[in-house]
Design an enzyme around this catalytic site. Structure first.
Site, PDB file in Angstrom:
ATOM      1  CE  LYS A   1      -3.907   0.130   2.398  1.00 38.29           C
ATOM      2  NZ  LYS A   1      -4.864   0.035   3.541  1.00 38.29           N
ATOM      3  CB  ILE A   2       2.136   3.476  -2.336  1.00 41.41           C
ATOM      4  CG1 ILE A   2       3.246   2.419  -2.290  1.00 41.41           C
ATOM      5  CG2 ILE A   2       2.731   4.874  -2.523  1.00 41.41           C
ATOM      6  CD1 ILE A   2       4.093   2.368  -3.551  1.00 41.41           C
TER       7      ILE A   2
END
Length: 374
Positions: free
Chosen positions: A140-141
């Site tokens: 997740k970014i």
């Protein structure tokens, strides 16, 4: 259907659980939800891990071993969270295989303090990808402006990405462009595009919480009539953007090379307003080819009394654009709202991460050196 969760799945909505803990893994709770409640994925974030690790004693044996080894809190935090995510990936692996890699995914977030540093974000994503070492992992970014190059770069390297904390339609467009750029670069590098996955996590209920508070200050009849309408309008219009881009020639070239679309993921789907139905952000966002990630309470509410329509997204675009136009006319600054929510989202995850790191540091120091592992 008598089973609303089965109906939701049949409509093309992938049901993911927005929660993970060592207790959930050890007890078999996650496996039960996969077997009985149509759960086909898991999302995590720093706040979820902070709650899990500081509750109960499920982590004590690993904490003891980390303390004996003299591991610092930063490394311990990665060891604890990647252990849980790796185990969850193994629980979901049969789903991943059965869906040819579409579902069965588990997400872990990069250190949120790195959100505005693309080089550090890429390095952290590589480290987490290596540490978990499972094909059904998502890194997740956050979708902050500075993070967009990191999203494209990670995809170009063959790392599957969950882009999180998306609030605005313009930022969503930039996220899709980063996805397409990354996939084009991955194709040029010779990666198997069919094994690369991505979702774009569009946050829902937080928008209503912020907009409704501003409407209440305005206090007019029209303001009252618009309460609770911003979030669904925003998400439905996001799906319109998705349809437009993923029917373009640029996308078709990637699809022909084996790529799968970056699916919209509805996040923050628990209701914040007690007066609002607890299934609002699930039954209101039913359409094919999306993900809805829910905390267990929302999941069970949908399973108990959700009224699942055939499609509650398509066919509403003009109406929902009018909702946003009316909000703007009332003085609700859309750009200000979404920027505030993005800033608050990153700050909240940073605070959870910092608190957990501090608590872990104290716990590791307090572990008796000669205590036997239980």
């Amino acid at each position: 259907m008598s089973d609303p969760l089965a109906a939701l799945s049949a409509r093309g909505v992938s049901i993911w659980l927005d929660d993970l803990s060592r207790e959930r893994l050890v007890s078999g709770s996650l496996a039960d939800l996969v077997a009985d409640k149509h759960v086909v994925g898991v999302t995590t974030n720093p706040t979820i891990f902070a709650k899990a690790i500081t509750a109960g004693d499920a982590y004590n044996p690993q904490l003891h071993d980390l303390s004996v080894r003299g591991v610092e809190a930063e490394e311990a935090l990665r060891a604890l969270t990647t252990f849980d995510v790796r185990a969850a990936c193994d629980v979901l692996r049969p789903v991943h295989d059965a869906t040819n890699g579409v579902d069965g995914r588990v997400s872990i977030e990069v250190d949120p303090r790195l959100a505005h540093d693309p080089e550090a974000t890429i390095a952290e994503a590589r480290a987490l990808w290596w540490l978990v070492d499972r094909p059904n992992l998502f890194i997740k970014i956050p979708a902050v402006r500075q993070g967009l190059p990191a999203i494209a770069a990670c995809l170009a390297e063959g790392i599957s990405i969950n882009v999180t904390l998306i609030f605005s339609l313009s930022r969503y467009d930039a996220v899709i462009d980063a996805f397409l750029d990354g996939m084009e670069r991955a194709r040029q590098a010779g990666h198997d595009l069919s094994s690369l996955g991505s979702v774009a996590s569009f946050f829902v209920s937080r928008l209503d919480a912020e907009v409704d508070a501003r409407l209440d200050k305005i206090g007019t009849a029209e303001a009252a009539e618009l309460r609770g309408r911003a979030a669904l309008a925003n998400a439905r219009l996001a799906y319109q953007h998705y349809e437009q881009v993923f029917s373009s020639r640029r996308w078709e070239a990637l699809r022909d090379a084996g790529a799968r679309p970056q699916r919209p993921l509805w996040a923050s789907t628990s209701t914040k307003d007690p007066a609002s139905p607890d299934t609002r952000y699930v039954v209101g966002l039913v359409t094919a080819g999306v993900v809805n990630t829910m905390p267990e309470a929302t999941l069970r509410a949908v399973g108990d009394h959700g009224q699942v329509p055939t499609d509650s997204v398509r066919g509403h675009y003009a109406e929902e654009q009018q909702v946003l136009n009316r909000l703007q006319a009332l003085g609700i600054d859309y750009d200000d709202v979404v920027q505030k929510l993005e800033d608050e989202g990153v700050a909240a995850f940073e605070a959870s991460w910092d608190r957990l790191r501090e608590q872990l540091s104290a716990t590791l120091r307090a572990q008796p050196a000669g205590q036997h592992r239980s």
